[in-house]
Design an enzyme around this catalytic site. Structure first.
Site, mmCIF file in Angstrom:
data_model
loop_
_atom_site.group_PDB
_atom_site.id
_atom_site.type_symbol
_atom_site.label_atom_id
_atom_site.label_comp_id
_atom_site.label_asym_id
_atom_site.label_seq_id
_atom_site.Cartn_x
_atom_site.Cartn_y
_atom_site.Cartn_z
ATOM 1 N N SER A 156 -4.097 -1.057 11.442
ATOM 2 C CA SER A 156 -5.221 -1.758 10.828
ATOM 3 C C SER A 156 -5.574 -2.998 11.664
ATOM 4 C CB SER A 156 -4.855 -2.111 9.392
ATOM 5 O OG SER A 156 -5.971 -2.520 8.658
ATOM 6 N N ARG A 226 -8.229 -9.242 -3.821
ATOM 7 C CA ARG A 226 -7.145 -8.287 -3.620
ATOM 8 C C ARG A 226 -7.433 -6.956 -4.311
ATOM 9 N NH1 ARG A 226 -3.325 -6.966 0.002
ATOM 10 N NH2 ARG A 226 -1.417 -6.232 -0.948
ATOM 11 N N ASP A 321 -8.232 8.392 5.403
ATOM 12 C CA ASP A 321 -8.536 6.958 5.531
ATOM 13 C C ASP A 321 -10.044 6.762 5.614
ATOM 14 O OD1 ASP A 321 -8.733 4.277 6.209
ATOM 15 O OD2 ASP A 321 -7.300 4.379 7.854
ATOM 16 N N HIS A 354 -6.090 4.680 3.629
ATOM 17 C CA HIS A 354 -5.672 3.708 4.652
ATOM 18 C C HIS A 354 -4.193 3.331 4.499
ATOM 19 C CE1 HIS A 354 -6.434 0.729 7.719
ATOM 20 N NE2 HIS A 354 -6.061 -0.267 6.949
ATOM 21 N N ASP A 355 -3.732 3.249 3.273
ATOM 22 C CA ASP A 355 -2.334 2.898 2.984
ATOM 23 C C ASP A 355 -1.324 3.829 3.654
ATOM 24 O OD1 ASP A 355 -2.348 0.570 1.617
ATOM 25 O OD2 ASP A 355 -1.925 1.418 -0.356
#
Lengths: 381, 381
Positions: A156, A226, A321, A354-355
């Site tokens: 990232s 967040r 992602d 993405h995680d």
């Protein structure tokens, strides 16, 4: 062959604070006379000093990538990947992980005291670029006696630091491992960042960034920022699989209490973030993301930028992602090929989004393991 | 053949307030003894009362779908589609457009006075479901002397009302036109809605929904909610095409001023929304979206739900829509087919994203024009 995810723990780790007393001229034009970086290292630097690996962290990461702190039950954020016998093998590599300049976990940043004024930096802390981080990290490398990294690795925003390293300091990077990243963020990415920033900046408890002096934190804004981030870290399908979208109760409650699993997940993620992260640092990190554009210094040509590099590249993307989609990784690969740089590309079939770059997916870890094992052979580790 | 986008204007329109004095029992169990709906109509109801078309609006829509109010320069939100010679042809149809119950543009809602207490409803206004809206709209239809709609038409949240109409009041809907919609929203959709709600609920100016009495509006929260919505209305590619992602200046400004076009777009959209929309209504609308699930009453079988319907369906999706993607429309189509309902499906090649359902795309308008022209023939309009 060792199974992915196998391997031991680096055990208890103790971070150290490294004083960088070389002046650093930042992209914004300001000068930091000195700064401190909080660092963890795992494994041993060999006699040839050839086996060092740098880990670059992402938006909310820090120096604590592996092992355990004495008082914590959870290991570092990439513990599944770093350790003896793990893909980033500490039996062979000397792994360096730092909290970037401007961070909030022990390195010089907005929540530390400016020695020249004796006051917490707050909004006076300069906004930074990925290039500034690479300069700061290169001073750290020199301080640690590392002339060339066997590999610089990051996912990232961390992957952006890897690319910038390879372009700005070509002789100091042997291998560049760029994971789930992008050559520049998209307008949609900027839009998400802008809303996160507006949430923080408009929180009445932000006090123009001087909330420390008011004994408060802009928790509402940071919480929203967040929560928003978490939407972009997961794929639509993963959210559906993880939380479903049926009501928890047979009928609606007709109020604003939690009614869907995904609501309680987001509220929890937002809440716990406020306890561990600093709002000024969050603002700074999102700006560094927005500013990242290594092509800008080369007439907007990413190919020209990569022509500076001497490293070999490994680029990894994840099929699910959507924050930094595989298409963005292919842009990196294409520019590297056009620049004549050696590059391997792996598209990992994944579901989480993405995680996934933080997850011990077997194909992913096997790819890292094999690639880095050859790197270790190459540098005599 | 007439070009798409051709056709005239319905001209100056004057909304009327319709008093619904029939008690309405809501899904939450509460009773509204009477309520008012603000309505616009375009075209003439024929003698057989067979040519009426209902327009159902989406999240932030209202009754002003076509033509001009005396004091405004911009026409109604779907003016490109409704008018003499336009796809929803007011030379043939009698078009009814209302602001839904719970809205903030003139119908009974949180920003109006509860006659029983003499106080602005605010947070005491009941949360509603799509089913409640359909009940309220059916009372309006009766009041207007319309036994059966030639067509009920809506996009996004409007499309959900269309489906609910066809299921709940089968004999009263001849054609159901469901555009850019979904049979139930996804966990990701709920997540976006939840963040929007938290932005509003956590704004100190929200005052538990009683901000009217404090002479303020929760503008920070509503602004963020709207900015977030806009991300989901546009595709990633459209954002890139529309705004680019290069800095406006040659170098970063290193502050939080607008530096990218997309930032100024979002700030403008957020700002202007605060002036025209009510935060309590926004909360209510997002909850109605989250609650929508016509299958719930039929053992979670959408097929069983659609077996109730008697209408013919036209389902339209847009290729670039990621908020309610074509896959969601195909779920609707599949359930309709399995339920034995006649359905036409059109996937429109588009680039903008969810917002495309409001745009005069030639293929889209041509599809609506041809379909509705046959409907007009059928009802003798």
């Amino acid at each position: 062959m060792q199974e992915s995810g196998a391997g031991g723990s680096v055990g208890i780790v103790v971070p150290q604070v490294v004083d960088i007393d070389v002046p650093l001229i930042l992209d914004c034009g300001r000068l930091l006379r000195r700064h401190q970086l909080i660092v963890e290292t795992y494994g041993q630097l060999n006699a040839a000093r050839s086996n060092a690996v740098l880990i670059c962290h992402a938006l909310s990461g820090d120096h604590h990538a592996a092992g355990y702190h004495g008082d914590e039950r959870k290991p570092g954020w990439w513990d599944n990947c770093i350790g003896p016998g793990k893909p980033i093998d500490t039996n062979r590599f000397y792994v360096v992980s730092l909290n970037n300049l401007g961070g909030c976990r022990g390195s010089t940043g907005p929540n530390t005291v400016d020695p020249e004024t004796g006051r917490v930096w707050g909004p006076d802390f300069p906004l930074l670029t990925v290039r500034d981080w690479v300069r700061s990290q290169s001073l750290l490398a020199t301080k640690l006696g590392i002339q060339q990294w066997a590999a610089v690795i990051g996912g990232s925003l961390g992957g952006m630091q890897v690319m910038q390293w390879a372009i700005d300091l070509p002789t100091r990077v042997r291998h560049a491992v760029v994971i789930a990243s992008a050559p520049q963020i998209s307008a949609q990415n900027i839009a998400f960042n802008e809303i996160a920033r507006q949430a923080i900046l408009s929180d009445p408890d932000f006090h123009g960034g001087r909330y420390y002096e008011h004994g408060v934190v802009p928790g509402r804004g940071l919480r929203l920022a967040r929560m928003l981030g978490h939407i972009t870290y997961l794929s639509d399908a993963a959210m559906r699989a993880k939380f479903g979208n049926d009501l928890k109760a047979p009928q609606p409650s007709f109020n604003f209490d939690v009614e869907f699993e995904v609501e309680s997940y987001l509220r929890y993620q937002g809440e716990s973030f406020v306890d561990r992260f600093d709002a000024n640092t969050y603002l700074l990190m999102t700006k560094a993301l927005d500013y990242f554009d290594p092509a800008r210094d080369y007439d907007d040509s990413l190919v020209a930028a990569f022509r500076q590099a001497q490293a070999r590249f490994l680029v990894i993307a994840f099929s699910s992602d959507w924050r930094f989609s595989p298409a963005r990784s292919r842009e990196i690969v294409k520019a590297l090929v056009d620049a004549g740089r050696p590059v391997s590309y792996a598209l990992i079939d994944s579901s989480l989004g993405h995680d996934d770059f933080l997850m011990p997916l077997p194909d992913y870890h096997l790819m890292l393991r094999h690639y880095l094992s050859r790197v270790a052979d190459e540098v005599g580790a």
